[in-house]
Design an enzyme around this catalytic site. Structure first.
Site, mmCIF file in Angstrom:
data_model
loop_
_atom_site.group_PDB
_atom_site.id
_atom_site.type_symbol
_atom_site.label_atom_id
_atom_site.label_comp_id
_atom_site.label_asym_id
_atom_site.label_seq_id
_atom_site.Cartn_x
_atom_site.Cartn_y
_atom_site.Cartn_z
ATOM 1 N N ASN A 1 0.859 -1.176 0.000
ATOM 2 C CA ASN A 1 0.000 0.000 0.000
ATOM 3 C C ASN A 1 0.902 1.235 0.000
ATOM 4 O O ASN A 1 1.545 1.537 1.000
ATOM 5 C CB ASN A 1 -0.903 -0.031 1.236
ATOM 6 C CG ASN A 1 -1.760 1.213 1.363
ATOM 7 O OD1 ASN A 1 -1.877 2.014 0.442
ATOM 8 N ND2 ASN A 1 -2.370 1.386 2.532
ATOM 9 N N TRP A 2 0.941 1.935 -1.119
ATOM 10 C CA TRP A 2 1.854 3.075 -1.261
ATOM 11 C C TRP A 2 1.308 4.350 -0.628
ATOM 12 O O TRP A 2 1.999 5.365 -0.564
ATOM 13 C CB TRP A 2 2.175 3.318 -2.736
ATOM 14 C CG TRP A 2 2.902 2.181 -3.392
ATOM 15 C CD1 TRP A 2 3.293 1.006 -2.809
ATOM 16 C CD2 TRP A 2 3.316 2.094 -4.763
ATOM 17 N NE1 TRP A 2 3.923 0.191 -3.727
ATOM 18 C CE2 TRP A 2 3.946 0.835 -4.940
ATOM 19 C CE3 TRP A 2 3.199 2.931 -5.864
ATOM 20 C CZ2 TRP A 2 4.470 0.413 -6.169
ATOM 21 C CZ3 TRP A 2 3.720 2.523 -7.080
ATOM 22 C CH2 TRP A 2 4.356 1.285 -7.239
ATOM 23 N N LYS A 3 0.070 4.323 -0.204
ATOM 24 C CA LYS A 3 -0.565 5.460 0.467
ATOM 25 C C LYS A 3 -0.386 6.739 -0.370
ATOM 26 O O LYS A 3 -0.380 6.676 -1.596
ATOM 27 C CB LYS A 3 -0.049 5.590 1.902
ATOM 28 C CG LYS A 3 -0.245 4.283 2.689
ATOM 29 C CD LYS A 3 0.019 4.419 4.159
ATOM 30 C CE LYS A 3 -0.184 3.071 4.853
ATOM 31 N NZ LYS A 3 -0.034 3.182 6.321
ATOM 32 N N HIS B 1 -9.340 0.548 5.592
ATOM 33 C CA HIS B 1 -8.017 0.743 6.181
ATOM 34 C C HIS B 1 -8.147 1.622 7.420
ATOM 35 O O HIS B 1 -8.997 2.503 7.494
ATOM 36 C CB HIS B 1 -7.079 1.395 5.158
ATOM 37 C CG HIS B 1 -5.645 1.418 5.589
ATOM 38 N ND1 HIS B 1 -5.153 2.352 6.471
ATOM 39 C CD2 HIS B 1 -4.609 0.598 5.275
ATOM 40 C CE1 HIS B 1 -3.865 2.113 6.687
ATOM 41 N NE2 HIS B 1 -3.512 1.051 5.970
ATOM 42 N N GLU C 1 -6.622 4.086 8.477
ATOM 43 C CA GLU C 1 -6.575 5.540 8.253
ATOM 44 C C GLU C 1 -7.923 6.058 7.747
ATOM 45 O O GLU C 1 -8.332 7.167 8.082
ATOM 46 C CB GLU C 1 -5.443 5.859 7.271
ATOM 47 C CG GLU C 1 -4.075 5.649 7.896
ATOM 48 C CD GLU C 1 -2.974 5.327 6.909
ATOM 49 O OE1 GLU C 1 -1.878 4.984 7.373
ATOM 50 O OE2 GLU C 1 -3.206 5.397 5.680
ATOM 51 N N GLU D 1 -4.782 -5.429 10.871
ATOM 52 C CA GLU D 1 -3.787 -4.391 11.109
ATOM 53 C C GLU D 1 -4.004 -3.780 12.490
ATOM 54 O O GLU D 1 -4.904 -2.953 12.668
ATOM 55 C CB GLU D 1 -3.841 -3.316 10.014
ATOM 56 C CG GLU D 1 -5.238 -2.908 9.549
ATOM 57 C CD GLU D 1 -5.228 -1.662 8.691
ATOM 58 O OE1 GLU D 1 -4.206 -1.373 8.067
ATOM 59 O OE2 GLU D 1 -6.259 -0.961 8.683
ATOM 60 N N GLY E 1 3.086 2.120 11.104
ATOM 61 C CA GLY E 1 3.945 3.283 10.958
ATOM 62 C C GLY E 1 4.644 3.702 12.239
ATOM 63 O O GLY E 1 5.272 4.755 12.292
ATOM 64 N N SER F 1 3.673 -2.690 10.435
ATOM 65 C CA SER F 1 5.138 -2.561 10.443
ATOM 66 C C SER F 1 5.832 -3.869 10.080
ATOM 67 O O SER F 1 6.727 -4.334 10.785
ATOM 68 C CB SER F 1 5.626 -2.056 11.812
ATOM 69 O OG SER F 1 5.152 -0.746 12.055
#
Length: 254
Positions: A14-16, A99, A101, A171, A177, A217
Site C-alpha cells: 500500500n503506497w498510500k 483501512h 486511516e 492491522e 507506521g 510494520s
C-alpha cells in the site's frame, strides 16, 4: 517446522499518498523485475493519480493492480471521490477497504465500509478488508471484540460465493507506521480468532480457505517469522512497500 497450508501467500504493498507518476513508474518497473521469480501472489496499490501509469507496467505480470479506496456510489455528485466504474476502466484488480486511516482519520464507519465492499464485489473486484484495534482497545482487552465487529459488519450481506474474492487484513492500528509490531504469537492469536469468526459466519471450509494478511510494520527482518504462523497468510505492507529494496525481501520471504 514447516506449516502445511492450502492457502497461497498474498503480499500487498500500500503506497498510500506517496509517489509522483514518474516515481511510481520507477518503483513498479523495479518490482516487476524483482518479483518475476516470486512464487506468491503480489499486489501494489499506488495513489489514484498513478494507477494508469503503474497499471501499464504491471499488466501481464505476476503483480496485481490495487486501489486504496473507492466511493460508496457508482457515480453522481460526489466531489473528490473515485468510483468503481473509473477504477475498472483503469484495469484495477482489487480495492483496499476499511483501512485504519480511513476508519480513524476520515471517520468511515462499518456501515459505509460494508456498502463499499458490496459495491466493489458487484463489479468483480477483489477486496482487501482491513480490520484491527486501537492501542487503547487492546489494553482494555477489546481486541477480539473490535475485530469481530468489523469483520461481521464489513461482510454483512456478502454471499458465500463472493467471500472467495475477499482477503482480510488484520492491522493492529498501534503497530502501523510506529515501528512497533505485534509479536508473531500475538498476531497469530488474532488471525486464528478472525478465522473462527469466518467459520461461524460461513462454515469451516470457508474459514480454512480465506486469506488473512498481517499489516503492522512488516519488515524483511520479521516477515519470515510472521509467515511461519499457521493462520498468517501474507502481509499488507505500508512504509516498507515504498522501496524495492525493502519490499522485495518481504515479498520473497521464502
Amino acid at each position: 517446522m514447516e506449516v502445511t497450508r492450502s492457502r497461497d501467500y498474498f503480499i500487498a504493498g500500500n503506497w498510500k499518498m506517496h509517489k509522483t507518476r514518474a516515481e511510481a513508474a520507477a518503483l513498479a518497473k523495479a518490482l516487476v523485475k524483482a518479483l518475476k521469480p516470486g512464487k506468491h501472489k503480489y499486489l501494489v496499490a499506488p495513489t489514484f493519480t498513478a494507477l494508469e501509469t503503474v497499471g501499464a507496467i504491471v499488466k501481464g505480470t505476476n503483480i496485481l493492480l490495487g486501489a486504496q479506496n473507492c466511493a460508496p456510489e457508482e457515480q453522481g455528485a460526489h466531489t473528490g471521490e473515485v468510483s468503481v466504474l473509473q477504477l475498472k476502466d483503469l484495469g484495477v484488480d482489487a480495492i483496499i477497504l476499511g483501512h485504519s486511516e480511513r476508519r480513524h482519520i476520515y471517520k468511515e464507519d462499518d456501515t459505509l465500509i460494508n456498502k463499499k465492499v458490496k459495491l466493489a464485489l458487484k463489479h468483480g473486484f477483489e477486496v482487501i478488508l482491513c480490520v484491527g484495534e486501537l492501542l487503547e482497545e487492546r489494553e482494555k482487552g477489546k481486541a477480539e471484540a473490535v475485530c469481530k465487529r468489523q469483520t461481521e459488519k464489513g461482510l454483512a450481506g456478502v454471499t458465500p460465493e463472493e467471500l472467495s474474492k475477499i482477503t482480510i487484513a488484520y492491522e493492529p492500528v498501534w503497530a502501523i507506521g510506529t515501528g512497533k509490531t505485534a509479536t508473531p504469537d500475538d498476531a497469530e492469536a488474532i488471525h486464528a480468532y478472525i478465522r473462527s469468526v469466518i467459520a461461524k459466519l460461513y462454515g469451516a471450509q470457508a474459514a480454512k480457505q480465506i486469506v488473512i494478511q498481517y499489516g503492522g510494520s512488516v519488515k524483511a527482518e520479521n516477515a519470515a517469522q510472521l509467515m511461519a504462523k499457521e493462520d498468517i497468510d501474507g502481509a499488507l505492507v505500508g512504509g516498507a512497500a515504498l522501496k524495492e529494496e525493502t519490499f522485495a525481501p518481504i515479498a520473497k520471504f521464502s
